[in-house]
Write an enzyme that holds these catalytic residues in place. Structure first.
Site, short mmCIF file in Angstrom:
data_model
loop_
_atom_site.label_atom_id
_atom_site.label_comp_id
_atom_site.label_asym_id
_atom_site.label_seq_id
_atom_site.Cartn_x
_atom_site.Cartn_y
_atom_site.Cartn_z
N THR A 135 -50.00 -33.50 -12.98
CA THR A 135 -48.96 -33.68 -11.99
C THR A 135 -49.29 -34.52 -10.75
OG1 THR A 135 -48.40 -31.45 -12.63
CG2 THR A 135 -47.28 -32.30 -10.72
N ARG B 63 -42.23 -27.75 -24.42
CA ARG B 63 -42.70 -26.93 -23.29
C ARG B 63 -42.30 -27.59 -21.98
NH1 ARG B 63 -46.42 -28.02 -18.69
NH2 ARG B 63 -47.33 -26.04 -18.10
N GLY C 81 -42.85 -27.18 -17.86
CA GLY C 81 -43.67 -26.48 -16.87
C GLY C 81 -42.93 -26.29 -15.57
N THR D 263 -48.79 -28.46 -7.64
CA THR D 263 -49.54 -28.87 -8.83
C THR D 263 -50.48 -27.73 -9.21
OG1 THR D 263 -51.34 -30.31 -9.57
CG2 THR D 263 -51.06 -30.12 -7.22
N GLY D 264 -50.89 -27.70 -10.49
CA GLY D 264 -51.81 -26.65 -10.92
C GLY D 264 -51.34 -26.02 -12.20
N GLY E 43 -49.05 -24.55 -14.36
CA GLY E 43 -47.60 -24.50 -14.29
C GLY E 43 -47.01 -23.11 -14.46
#
EC number: 3.4.19.5
Lengths: 348, 314
Positions: B169, B197, B199, B220-221, B223
């Site tokens: 991201t 999928r 997120g 971000t990270g 999801g």
């Protein structure tokens, strides 16, 4: 409490017991695994969508939400989890053609049914959702499978359909899901000068929230979305925090109404935020719905239960069909200020 | 109002060989977004322009450089939100588009909906004459290698994130001279994700949120963890209660780590122009510009500054 638990112990030793009492929570009895029933009185609330409900369909909506809430309460009374209770209640409404979810969903601009659903477990904030999924009867079941069988939380379109197939969910033809009412509405809206948004009358999302005897909470929401929507349009229902949210530390919420407005204010999470700050479910619902009206001119509704078992069903639309069960009392309503209370034994 | 822009290029264990180009990438994006702001553009234009730079930069997992799903395909998610009226446009699971953030903005402007997904979104993009690019044009050698490795060993998403090997991201937040805030987030998701999928990135309140009354956040990270705690909205709840962006960011990231064991990062700007770039992962490339001063970093608590004379979109 003391008496109740000792009675439970006795019945457990005696083998299978269907039901302890109408309001009590029975320990689930499994082979060698005996769960400890908590002290919480179970509560469940369901909604059949916020909008405008025409008089002729008044009774049908009441019957639908009543059947759903009784199904969910039955799960809770037998020691089932809040998660299973909300799922079962929503399945009843997905199967009931009067509601805009599962069978009876509205059609998109191309005449297809595309559905969104979400389920959330307040214990660990786990959640599963599907968006724009086609050809299945019960999107809420698929949402729960996404939660339990994958590393993900939201599957969309063909990916969701592929997953449903892999899980052995039978394919339901589009035509089987369509009702005459939905098809007529779609045809009408294909004409020029039609107003699909205004024609959304009575076509809300369905949802449920519950707290079980262990104090665990859950929410579930399912919808066919907006009639004559663009192909691939996703509304609030599949979006965590908008269509629903559940957190054992606070409460559980399921929303309905104008999806784009609900998403803009992240309504379910907003209501829980107000509750975290000390508001009652009723005050929080009013604050959330008022904010949505003043900030983005959107109307809708919400059902809520908190960690003490207090509950509410509120809406800023003309009507919302809803029902709740707590303390052996069935509550049911459609109009503002309406709350019919019926003892559970008479409702069954 | 003194305009501000803050950029992130994803929170994860960025390997050393990508460290320099990640820093350069976020700096370029910040300069581009800031040039929009100082030339009279609004915050929506600024975050869109900045995110486009990162989508076009092959070092980042968004647009060109996106990771591959279980079938070896590219599926992209993006979001953009206008803090003035809470209007938002988001797209999920779209294919063959170079700049999903621009498409998200068109969803906002041209439809009565907020979110489009999958084939329906692809069909509408064609109707709008948005240029289509082939999958191969979007895919990098690195993405293919990564996919082959994960596909071979069938590692789960959880595994990916435990080792923090997952790409992630890009995003931007900005406030313009009128005091309007905006956010934008764009991603290719995570390697070997299931087909379909979605997120956190295209979910309002999770991948981003912007409200002129408070501020703007892009996250971000991991999801699924970000979704569980509706991270962007959570940060803004804390800011509404009086926290600075930095304190709110730290508190929210800490909550995510404790409650659902998820790591991530975010950039935030308040309605007063205070900003923060915070993360609980090993690294996050970020950059911000305020008063003509470029600030950037990659490792925890790292902060470099440069004075800028001129800014432009490259």
């Amino acid at each position: 409490m003391q008496e109740e638990s000792s009675e439970r112990g006795r019945k457990r030793r005696n083998g299978a017991v269907k039901q302890v009492g109408i309001s009590g929570c029975m320990a689930r009895i499994g082979r060698g695994k005996i769960s400890h029933a908590g002290n919480m009185k179970p509560v469940i609330v369901v909604h059949g969508g916020a909008g405008k409900i025409v008089k002729e369909l008044d009774e049908t909506y009441r019957l639908g939400v009543k059947r759903a809430v009784l199904k969910g309460y039955d799960v809770l009374r037998q020691g089932g989890s809040a998660l299973t209770a909300v799922e079962e209640a929503v399945i009843v409404m997905e199967d009931e053609p009067i509601f805009n979810a599962g069978h009876g969903s509205v059609l998109n601009e191309k005449g297809y049914i595309e559905m969104d659903a979400i389920i959330m477990d307040g214990k660990n904030l786990d959640s599963g959702a599907v968006s724009a999924v086609r050809n299945i009867a019960n999107p809420i079941k698929l949402a729960r499978l996404v939660m339990e069988k994958t590393d993900h939380m939201l599957l969309t379109c063909e990916g969701a359909t592929l997953f449903a197939k892999a899980q052995g969910i039978p394919e339901t033809p589009n035509d089987t899901l369509i009702t005459e009412r939905s098809r007529k509405r779609w045809m009408k809206n294909l004409k020029e000068n039609s107003n699909p948004i205004a024609d959304q009358i009575g076509l809300g999302t369905v949802g449920a929230v519950a707290i079980d005897c262990e104090g665990n909470m859950a929410c579930a929401t399912s919808t066919g979305g907006l009639t004559n929507k663009m192909v691939g349009r996703v509304g609030d229902t599949a979006c965590i925090g908008s269509g629903g949210y559940a957190d054992n530390n606070v409460g559980a919420v399921s929303t309905t109404g104008h999806g784009e407005s609900i998403m803009k204010v992240i309504l379910a999470r907003l209501i829980l935020h107000y509750m975290e700050q000390g508001k009652s479910p009723e005050e929080a619902a009013d604050a959330g719905l008022n904010y949505m009206k003043s900030r983005v001119e959107g109307t809708g509704g919400a059902i809520i239960v908190n960690s003490s078992g207090d509950w509410t069903a509120k809406f800023s639309t003309n009507q919302m069909s809803w029902a709740a069960v707590k303390d052996d009392q069935l509550h049911i309503g459609i109009y503002h200020g309406e709350n019919n209370v019926i003892p559970l034994e008479k409702a069954l | 109002m003194e305009p501000v822009i803050v950029i992130h290029g994803g929170a994860w264990a960025i390997p050393d060989h990508l460290a320099e180009c990640s820093k350069t990438g976020v700096k370029n994006a910040a300069k581009c977004g800031y040039s929009v702001l100082v030339n009279g553009g609004n915050s929506m234009q600024a975050v869109e322009s900045a995110v486009r730079i990162l989508e076009d930069d092959r070092s980042f997992d968004a647009g060109h450089g996106a990771v591959l799903n279980a079938n070896g395909d590219v599926e992209l998610d993006a979001l953009i939100m206008d803090g003035k009226n809470l209007a938002a446009g988001t797209v999920s699971c779209i294919k063959n588009i170079s700049n999903p953030v621009t498409y998200a903005r068109l969803v906002l402007e041209k439809t009565s909906h907020s979110m489009l997904t999958g084939k329906g979104a692809d069909a509408y993009a064609e109707k709008l004459n948005i240029a289509r690019v082939s999958r191969d044009e979007l895919v990098t050698e690195y993405a293919i290698q990564e996919w082959e490795q994960y596909h071979k060993y069938k590692q789960s998403v959880t595994n990916l994130f435990n080792t923090e090997k997952a790409h992630d991201t890009v995003g931007a937040v900005a406030i313009d001279s009128e005091g309007n805030v905006s956010c934008a987030t764009s991603t290719g998701g995570i390697t070997n994700k299931m087909v379909g999928r979605v997120g956190d990135s295209p979910i309002l309140g999770c991948g981003g949120y912007a409200d002129n009354h408070t501020g703007a956040v892009s996250t971000t990270g991991h999801g699924e963890s970000i979704m569980k705690v509706t991270l962007a909205r959570l940060v803004l709840f804390y800011m509404e209660q009086g926290d600075t962006p930095k304190a709110a960011a730290d508190q929210a990231l800490e909550y995510m780590l404790h409650r659902v064991h998820g790591r991530g990062g975010l950039v935030a700007v308040s309605k007063n122009g205070q900003w923060a770039a915070r993360f609980t992962t090993k690294r996050m490339a970020w950059a911000s510009i305020q008063n003509g001063i470029l600030t950037y970093g990659l490792n925890p608590e790292e902060k470099f500054q440069e004075c800028l004379d001129n800014f432009s979109c490259r």
